[in-house]
Design a protein around this motif. Structure first.
Motif, PDB file in Angstrom:
ATOM      1  N   ALA A  78      60.049  74.628  64.244  1.00 48.90           N
ATOM      2  CA  ALA A  78      59.958  76.015  64.717  1.00 48.90           C
ATOM      3  C   ALA A  78      61.336  76.638  64.879  1.00 48.90           C
ATOM      4  O   ALA A  78      61.512  77.836  64.675  1.00 48.90           O
ATOM      5  N   LYS A  79      62.328  75.818  65.207  1.00 47.33           N
ATOM      6  CA  LYS A  79      63.697  76.329  65.378  1.00 47.33           C
ATOM      7  C   LYS A  79      64.373  76.619  64.043  1.00 47.33           C
ATOM      8  O   LYS A  79      65.391  77.297  64.007  1.00 47.33           O
ATOM      9  N   GLN A  80      63.813  76.134  62.953  1.00 46.01           N
ATOM     10  CA  GLN A  80      64.428  76.278  61.629  1.00 46.01           C
ATOM     11  C   GLN A  80      63.910  77.486  60.865  1.00 46.01           C
ATOM     12  O   GLN A  80      63.875  77.485  59.647  1.00 46.01           O
ATOM     13  N   VAL A  81      63.497  78.546  61.555  1.00 47.34           N
ATOM     14  CA  VAL A  81      62.962  79.738  60.902  1.00 47.34           C
ATOM     15  C   VAL A  81      64.069  80.402  60.093  1.00 47.34           C
ATOM     16  O   VAL A  81      65.192  80.553  60.561  1.00 47.34           O
ATOM     17  N   THR A  82      63.745  80.788  58.857  1.00 49.87           N
ATOM     18  CA  THR A  82      64.724  81.458  57.994  1.00 49.87           C
ATOM     19  C   THR A  82      64.385  82.943  57.886  1.00 49.87           C
ATOM     20  O   THR A  82      63.269  83.365  58.184  1.00 49.87           O
ATOM     21  N   ALA A  83      65.347  83.721  57.436  1.00 52.05           N
ATOM     22  CA  ALA A  83      65.146  85.166  57.275  1.00 52.05           C
ATOM     23  C   ALA A  83      64.009  85.475  56.301  1.00 52.05           C
ATOM     24  O   ALA A  83      63.181  86.352  56.594  1.00 52.05           O
ATOM     25  N   PRO A  84      63.913  84.796  55.144  1.00 55.25           N
ATOM     26  CA  PRO A  84      62.785  85.095  54.253  1.00 55.25           C
ATOM     27  C   PRO A  84      61.423  84.819  54.905  1.00 55.25           C
ATOM     28  O   PRO A  84      60.472  85.568  54.695  1.00 55.25           O
ATOM     29  N   GLU A  85      61.338  83.747  55.712  1.00 54.86           N
ATOM     30  CA  GLU A  85      60.078  83.466  56.407  1.00 54.86           C
ATOM     31  C   GLU A  85      59.745  84.591  57.387  1.00 54.86           C
ATOM     32  O   GLU A  85      58.600  85.032  57.463  1.00 54.86           O
ATOM     33  N   LEU A  86      60.757  85.059  58.128  1.00 60.57           N
ATOM     34  CA  LEU A  86      60.532  86.164  59.060  1.00 60.57           C
ATOM     35  C   LEU A  86      60.088  87.416  58.328  1.00 60.57           C
ATOM     36  O   LEU A  86      59.168  88.108  58.767  1.00 60.57           O
ATOM     37  N   ASN A  87      60.744  87.715  57.202  1.00 62.51           N
ATOM     38  CA  ASN A  87      60.359  88.892  56.418  1.00 62.51           C
ATOM     39  C   ASN A  87      58.916  88.780  55.940  1.00 62.51           C
ATOM     40  O   ASN A  87      58.175  89.756  55.946  1.00 62.51           O
ATOM     41  N   SER A  88      58.528  87.588  55.508  1.00 63.26           N
ATOM     42  CA  SER A  88      57.164  87.373  55.043  1.00 63.26           C
ATOM     43  C   SER A  88      56.165  87.590  56.185  1.00 63.26           C
ATOM     44  O   SER A  88      55.140  88.256  56.012  1.00 63.26           O
ATOM     45  N   ILE A  89      56.472  87.060  57.358  1.00 63.30           N
ATOM     46  CA  ILE A  89      55.590  87.219  58.517  1.00 63.30           C
ATOM     47  C   ILE A  89      55.485  88.685  58.901  1.00 63.30           C
ATOM     48  O   ILE A  89      54.388  89.211  59.145  1.00 63.30           O
ATOM     49  N   ILE A  90      56.620  89.369  58.921  1.00 63.44           N
ATOM     50  CA  ILE A  90      56.632  90.791  59.284  1.00 63.44           C
ATOM     51  C   ILE A  90      55.822  91.592  58.283  1.00 63.44           C
ATOM     52  O   ILE A  90      55.033  92.467  58.654  1.00 63.44           O
ATOM     53  N   ARG A  91      55.992  91.290  56.998  1.00 67.13           N
ATOM     54  CA  ARG A  91      55.247  91.992  55.956  1.00 67.13           C
ATOM     55  C   ARG A  91      53.741  91.799  56.150  1.00 67.13           C
ATOM     56  O   ARG A  91      52.958  92.744  56.054  1.00 67.13           O
ATOM     57  N   GLN A  92      53.331  90.556  56.422  1.00 68.86           N
ATOM     58  CA  GLN A  92      51.913  90.268  56.629  1.00 68.86           C
ATOM     59  C   GLN A  92      51.369  91.026  57.839  1.00 68.86           C
ATOM     60  O   GLN A  92      50.282  91.602  57.779  1.00 68.86           O
ATOM     61  N   GLN A  93      52.129  91.017  58.937  1.00 66.70           N
ATOM     62  CA  GLN A  93      51.681  91.715  60.137  1.00 66.70           C
ATOM     63  C   GLN A  93      51.622  93.216  59.903  1.00 66.70           C
ATOM     64  O   GLN A  93      50.709  93.887  60.364  1.00 66.70           O
ATOM     65  N   LEU A  94      52.600  93.745  59.186  1.00 67.74           N
ATOM     66  CA  LEU A  94      52.635  95.170  58.894  1.00 67.74           C
ATOM     67  C   LEU A  94      51.448  95.563  58.025  1.00 67.74           C
ATOM     68  O   LEU A  94      50.797  96.574  58.268  1.00 67.74           O
ATOM     69  N   GLN A  95      51.142  94.733  57.014  1.00 67.00           N
ATOM     70  CA  GLN A  95      49.990  95.020  56.156  1.00 67.00           C
ATOM     71  C   GLN A  95      48.695  94.965  56.958  1.00 67.00           C
ATOM     72  O   GLN A  95      47.808  95.798  56.779  1.00 67.00           O
ATOM     73  N   ALA A  96      48.587  93.999  57.868  1.00 70.12           N
ATOM     74  CA  ALA A  96      47.387  93.899  58.697  1.00 70.12           C
ATOM     75  C   ALA A  96      47.276  95.117  59.607  1.00 70.12           C
ATOM     76  O   ALA A  96      46.182  95.664  59.800  1.00 70.12           O
ATOM     77  N   HIS A  97      48.413  95.556  60.135  1.00 67.44           N
ATOM     78  CA  HIS A  97      48.412  96.747  61.003  1.00 67.44           C
ATOM     79  C   HIS A  97      48.009  97.985  60.216  1.00 67.44           C
ATOM     80  O   HIS A  97      47.209  98.789  60.685  1.00 67.44           O
ATOM     81  N   GLN A  98      48.556  98.134  59.013  1.00 66.30           N
ATOM     82  CA  GLN A  98      48.211  99.286  58.183  1.00 66.30           C
ATOM     83  C   GLN A  98      46.740  99.239  57.780  1.00 66.30           C
ATOM     84  O   GLN A  98      46.066 100.264  57.749  1.00 66.30           O
ATOM     85  N   LEU A  99      46.241  98.055  57.494  1.00 66.03           N
ATOM     86  CA  LEU A  99      44.832  97.909  57.143  1.00 66.03           C
ATOM     87  C   LEU A  99      43.950  98.325  58.316  1.00 66.03           C
ATOM     88  O   LEU A  99      42.957  99.028  58.127  1.00 66.03           O
ATOM     89  N   SER A 100      44.325  97.914  59.519  1.00 65.27           N
ATOM     90  CA  SER A 100      43.521  98.298  60.686  1.00 65.27           C
ATOM     91  C   SER A 100      43.586  99.808  60.907  1.00 65.27           C
ATOM     92  O   SER A 100      42.599 100.408  61.325  1.00 65.27           O
ATOM     93  N   GLN A 101      44.747 100.429  60.618  1.00 62.98           N
ATOM     94  CA  GLN A 101      44.847 101.879  60.727  1.00 62.98           C
ATOM     95  C   GLN A 101      43.937 102.551  59.705  1.00 62.98           C
ATOM     96  O   GLN A 101      43.263 103.526  60.016  1.00 62.98           O
ATOM     97  N   LEU A 102      43.922 102.029  58.498  1.00 65.13           N
ATOM     98  CA  LEU A 102      43.058 102.602  57.461  1.00 65.13           C
ATOM     99  C   LEU A 102      41.595 102.476  57.846  1.00 65.13           C
ATOM    100  O   LEU A 102      40.805 103.403  57.660  1.00 65.13           O
ATOM    101  N   GLN A 103      41.225 101.321  58.379  1.00 71.67           N
ATOM    102  CA  GLN A 103      39.839 101.125  58.780  1.00 71.67           C
ATOM    103  C   GLN A 103      39.480 102.042  59.940  1.00 71.67           C
ATOM    104  O   GLN A 103      38.360 102.538  60.018  1.00 71.67           O
ATOM    105  N   ALA A 104      40.439 102.277  60.819  1.00 72.43           N
ATOM    106  CA  ALA A 104      40.184 103.171  61.944  1.00 72.43           C
ATOM    107  C   ALA A 104      39.979 104.599  61.457  1.00 72.43           C
ATOM    108  O   ALA A 104      39.217 105.358  62.042  1.00 72.43           O
ATOM    109  N   LEU A 105      40.664 104.965  60.375  1.00 66.34           N
ATOM    110  CA  LEU A 105      40.509 106.305  59.817  1.00 66.34           C
ATOM    111  C   LEU A 105      39.255 106.414  58.961  1.00 66.34           C
ATOM    112  O   LEU A 105      38.896 107.505  58.520  1.00 66.34           O
ATOM    113  N   ALA A 106      38.597 105.289  58.692  1.00 67.89           N
ATOM    114  CA  ALA A 106      37.378 105.218  57.884  1.00 67.89           C
ATOM    115  C   ALA A 106      37.612 105.771  56.481  1.00 67.89           C
ATOM    116  O   ALA A 106      36.780 106.482  55.927  1.00 67.89           O
TER     117      ALA A 106
END
Length: 155
Positions: A70-98
């Motif tokens: 867990a201490k060995q997190v790299t920048a690309p891994e963080l970017n990937s996690i952020i991208r996934q969370q951002l996509q999930a957030h945007q998807l939930s916004q889209l679903q909320a807008l129907a």
């Protein structure tokens, strides 16, 4: 024409000041979030250190290995996690807008959402994380800290 140009410069100045205040607030918010995350890490490390001796030798080794990974997190891994969370957030916004969901080519933003840069993406994710963290604290109250103090006084 000089008055017009002066008015234009004044409006640009006020716009720049507004941007400065916005960036300052974002910076301050990120700084607070970083300190909060550091405190969370410190507390979780303390919990792990307290629980670790009660585990069997085999489980201790597994937990220590997991902590080191867990201490060995790299920048690309963080970017990937952020991208996934951002996509999930945007998807939930889209679903909320129907809105009807149609797959978009990679890298394209949905037209109903503003384009999000990495900086604002981090800010929105940290804001979401802090809201979730605060709501958990509100639900739990600060009883957990009070119980720890009570237990510490009894020992």
């Amino acid at each position: 024409s000089l008055k017009l140009e002066c008015d234009k410069l004044a409006s640009e100045k006020s716009e720049m000041q507004r941007h400065y205040v916005m960036y300052y607030e974002m910076s301050y918010g990120l700084n607070i979030e970083m300190h909060k995350q550091a405190e969370i890490v410190k507390r979780l490390n303390g919990i792990c250190a307290q629980v670790l001796p009660y585990l069997s030798q085999e489980h201790q080794q597994q937990v220590l290995g997991a902590i080191e990974r867990a201490k060995q997190v790299t920048a690309p891994e963080l970017n990937s996690i952020i991208r996934q969370q951002l996509q999930a957030h945007q998807l939930s916004q889209l679903q909320a807008l129907a809105l009807p969901l149609t797959p978009l080519p990679v890298g394209l933003q949905p037209p109903s959402l503003p384009a999000v840069s990495a900086g604002t993406g981090l800010l929105s994710l940290s804001a979401l994380g802090s809201q979730a963290h605060l709501s958990k604290e509100d639900k739990n109250g600060h009883d957990g800290d009070a119980h720890q103090d009570d237990d510490g006084d009894k020992s």
